[in-house]
Design a protein around this motif. Sequence first.
Motif, PDB file in Angstrom:
ATOM      1  N   MET A 130     -43.090   5.980-151.154  1.00 41.40           N
ATOM      2  CA  MET A 130     -43.160   7.376-151.579  1.00 41.40           C
ATOM      3  C   MET A 130     -41.909   8.162-151.188  1.00 41.40           C
ATOM      4  SD  MET A 130     -46.285  10.060-150.924  1.00 41.40           S
ATOM      5  CE  MET A 130     -45.995  10.312-149.165  1.00 41.40           C
ATOM      6  N   TRP A 131     -41.284   7.777-150.083  1.00 44.90           N
ATOM      7  CA  TRP A 131     -40.144   8.531-149.570  1.00 44.90           C
ATOM      8  C   TRP A 131     -38.805   7.948-150.009  1.00 44.90           C
ATOM      9  CZ3 TRP A 131     -41.292  13.060-147.362  1.00 44.90           C
ATOM     10  CH2 TRP A 131     -42.590  13.238-146.868  1.00 44.90           C
ATOM     11  N   GLU A 132     -38.827   6.897-150.813  1.00 43.20           N
ATOM     12  CA  GLU A 132     -37.562   6.255-151.195  1.00 43.20           C
ATOM     13  C   GLU A 132     -36.885   6.986-152.344  1.00 43.20           C
ATOM     14  OE1 GLU A 132     -37.638   2.011-151.588  1.00 43.20           O
ATOM     15  OE2 GLU A 132     -39.218   1.809-150.085  1.00 43.20           O
ATOM     16  N   ARG A 133     -35.555   6.923-152.357  1.00 40.04           N
ATOM     17  CA  ARG A 133     -34.782   7.557-153.415  1.00 40.04           C
ATOM     18  C   ARG A 133     -35.149   6.957-154.760  1.00 40.04           C
ATOM     19  NH1 ARG A 133     -30.148  10.244-151.986  1.00 40.04           N
ATOM     20  NH2 ARG A 133     -29.127   9.557-153.887  1.00 40.04           N
ATOM     21  N   PRO A 134     -35.149   7.776-155.836  1.00 38.97           N
ATOM     22  CA  PRO A 134     -34.591   9.132-155.905  1.00 38.97           C
ATOM     23  C   PRO A 134     -35.538  10.236-155.423  1.00 38.97           C
ATOM     24  CG  PRO A 134     -35.300   8.465-158.068  1.00 38.97           C
ATOM     25  CD  PRO A 134     -35.520   7.279-157.170  1.00 38.97           C
ATOM     26  N   ASN A 135     -36.721   9.879-154.914  1.00 38.06           N
ATOM     27  CA  ASN A 135     -37.582  10.912-154.321  1.00 38.06           C
ATOM     28  C   ASN A 135     -36.904  11.505-153.095  1.00 38.06           C
ATOM     29  OD1 ASN A 135     -39.343   9.890-156.200  1.00 38.06           O
ATOM     30  ND2 ASN A 135     -40.891   9.201-154.738  1.00 38.06           N
ATOM     31  N   ASP A 136     -37.068  12.788-152.898  1.00 30.79           N
ATOM     32  CA  ASP A 136     -36.608  13.411-151.664  1.00 30.79           C
ATOM     33  C   ASP A 136     -37.777  14.179-151.058  1.00 30.79           C
ATOM     34  OD1 ASP A 136     -36.828  15.777-153.129  1.00 30.79           O
ATOM     35  OD2 ASP A 136     -34.666  15.947-153.456  1.00 30.79           O
ATOM     36  N   GLU A 137     -37.583  14.742-149.863  1.00 31.43           N
ATOM     37  CA  GLU A 137     -38.688  15.388-149.160  1.00 31.43           C
ATOM     38  C   GLU A 137     -39.264  16.557-149.945  1.00 31.43           C
ATOM     39  OE1 GLU A 137     -39.928  17.269-144.834  1.00 31.43           O
ATOM     40  OE2 GLU A 137     -37.945  16.357-145.113  1.00 31.43           O
ATOM     41  N   GLN A 141     -43.153  16.752-150.969  1.00 30.60           N
ATOM     42  CA  GLN A 141     -43.947  17.862-150.474  1.00 30.60           C
ATOM     43  C   GLN A 141     -44.547  18.676-151.620  1.00 30.60           C
ATOM     44  OE1 GLN A 141     -44.874  18.482-147.466  1.00 30.60           O
ATOM     45  NE2 GLN A 141     -43.435  17.445-146.104  1.00 30.60           N
ATOM     46  N   ARG A 142     -43.774  18.832-152.690  1.00 27.94           N
ATOM     47  CA  ARG A 142     -44.269  19.596-153.842  1.00 27.94           C
ATOM     48  C   ARG A 142     -45.443  18.881-154.497  1.00 27.94           C
ATOM     49  NH1 ARG A 142     -39.877  19.915-156.096  1.00 27.94           N
ATOM     50  NH2 ARG A 142     -40.024  18.391-157.800  1.00 27.94           N
ATOM     51  N   LEU A 143     -45.334  17.559-154.653  1.00 25.92           N
ATOM     52  CA  LEU A 143     -46.444  16.802-155.235  1.00 25.92           C
ATOM     53  C   LEU A 143     -47.663  16.816-154.315  1.00 25.92           C
ATOM     54  CD1 LEU A 143     -44.735  13.662-156.815  1.00 25.92           C
ATOM     55  CD2 LEU A 143     -45.619  15.684-157.969  1.00 25.92           C
ATOM     56  N   ALA A 144     -47.425  16.639-153.017  1.00 27.08           N
ATOM     57  CA  ALA A 144     -48.540  16.602-152.062  1.00 27.08           C
ATOM     58  C   ALA A 144     -49.285  17.932-152.027  1.00 27.08           C
ATOM     59  CB  ALA A 144     -48.024  16.247-150.674  1.00 27.08           C
ATOM     60  N   SER A 145     -48.574  19.033-152.241  1.00 27.92           N
ATOM     61  CA  SER A 145     -49.217  20.350-152.188  1.00 27.92           C
ATOM     62  C   SER A 145     -50.228  20.543-153.313  1.00 27.92           C
ATOM     63  CB  SER A 145     -48.165  21.454-152.246  1.00 27.92           C
ATOM     64  OG  SER A 145     -47.533  21.492-153.518  1.00 27.92           O
ATOM     65  N   GLY A 146     -50.151  19.709-154.330  1.00 26.30           N
ATOM     66  CA  GLY A 146     -51.112  19.776-155.427  1.00 26.30           C
ATOM     67  C   GLY A 146     -52.324  18.890-155.211  1.00 26.30           C
ATOM     68  N   THR A 147     -52.447  18.327-154.013  1.00 21.84           N
ATOM     69  CA  THR A 147     -53.573  17.440-153.693  1.00 21.84           C
ATOM     70  C   THR A 147     -54.286  17.927-152.444  1.00 21.84           C
ATOM     71  OG1 THR A 147     -52.354  15.906-152.244  1.00 21.84           O
ATOM     72  CG2 THR A 147     -52.233  15.513-154.631  1.00 21.84           C
ATOM     73  N   VAL A 148     -55.517  17.482-152.290  1.00 19.31           N
ATOM     74  CA  VAL A 148     -56.307  17.784-151.096  1.00 19.31           C
ATOM     75  C   VAL A 148     -56.834  16.465-150.552  1.00 19.31           C
ATOM     76  CG1 VAL A 148     -58.344  18.953-150.175  1.00 19.31           C
ATOM     77  CG2 VAL A 148     -56.963  20.053-151.947  1.00 19.31           C
ATOM     78  N   GLY A 149     -56.479  16.147-149.313  1.00 18.98           N
ATOM     79  CA  GLY A 149     -56.929  14.906-148.692  1.00 18.98           C
ATOM     80  C   GLY A 149     -58.285  15.068-148.036  1.00 18.98           C
ATOM     81  N   PHE A 150     -59.016  13.968-147.942  1.00 16.48           N
ATOM     82  CA  PHE A 150     -60.340  14.017-147.304  1.00 16.48           C
ATOM     83  C   PHE A 150     -60.616  12.738-146.539  1.00 16.48           C
ATOM     84  CE2 PHE A 150     -61.185  11.974-151.364  1.00 16.48           C
ATOM     85  CZ  PHE A 150     -62.085  10.963-151.035  1.00 16.48           C
ATOM     86  N   ARG A 151     -61.518  12.855-145.587  1.00 15.59           N
ATOM     87  CA  ARG A 151     -62.037  11.710-144.839  1.00 15.59           C
ATOM     88  C   ARG A 151     -63.556  11.781-144.920  1.00 15.59           C
ATOM     89  NH1 ARG A 151     -59.816  12.748-140.463  1.00 15.59           N
ATOM     90  NH2 ARG A 151     -58.154  11.180-140.471  1.00 15.59           N
TER      91      ARG A 151
END
Length: 204
Positions: A130-137, A141-151
Motif C-alpha cells: 500500500m505504501w509503495e511508489r507511486p503511492n505516497d502518504e 491517507q486520502r483513501l483511508a479517510s474514506g473508510t471506517v475500520g472495525f473489529r
Amino acid sequence: MMTDIAELRRLIELNPWVTLMSAGPDGLVASHYAVLLDDTRDDLTIVGHVGKPDDAILGLGERELLVVVQGPHGYISPSWYGDVAAVPTWNFISAHLSGIPEILTAEENLMVLDRLVDRFERGMPHPRGMWERPNDEAFVQRLASGTVGFRLTPSRVVGKRKMSQNRSSDVVDTIIAGLEGTGVHTNEPLATEMRRARLRGVDA
C-alpha cells in the motif's frame, strides 16, 4: 453444528470475502467486504473496513452486525448415491458471526488496510504494498479517510458443515469423484473439503 475454533478460523482465513448485514430503520441492509482474523488474538475476532457511507447504512458500532462467511459449496446429484431413492442436495461450509463491532482508530484502520493489501498481494509476481511508489502518504491517507475500520469479537457464532456425513464411505467416494470429474458440477474446492471432513471424522 461446527464448533471447532481452529476449523472456523481456517474457514475465515480461506474465505475472507464476506457479507455484512444489519437491521436498520428502513429494513435489512447488506454490504460485501474482505476481512481478516485479528492477528493479536487467537479467537474468532475479525478486523476489516467499510467504505463511507456504508458505516452509517450498517449502523457500524451501534447495531448488531451479522457477518456471513461462505466456504466451498455445491450441488450434489442423486445419481451419485447409486440405485436408491434419493433427491438432490447441496453440500456447504459456512459460519455466521454476530455482535456489535468496535470502531477502529484512524491509525488502527491504516494498519488493517496495510494488512489487507499484503494479504492479497503476497501471491503476485511483483507484490505492491500500500505504501509503495507511486503511492505516497498523502494518497494513502486520502483513501483511508474514506473508510471506517472495525473489529468484531462475535458474541454468537453459528458454524455449519454439510459434507454428506450421513452417507457411507463408498458413496462419499463416488460424490468426491463426481465433483472432481469433468461434468457440469465439477467442484474441486468442495471435493477437497469433503476429503478433509472425512479424514477429521466430523459430524457436522
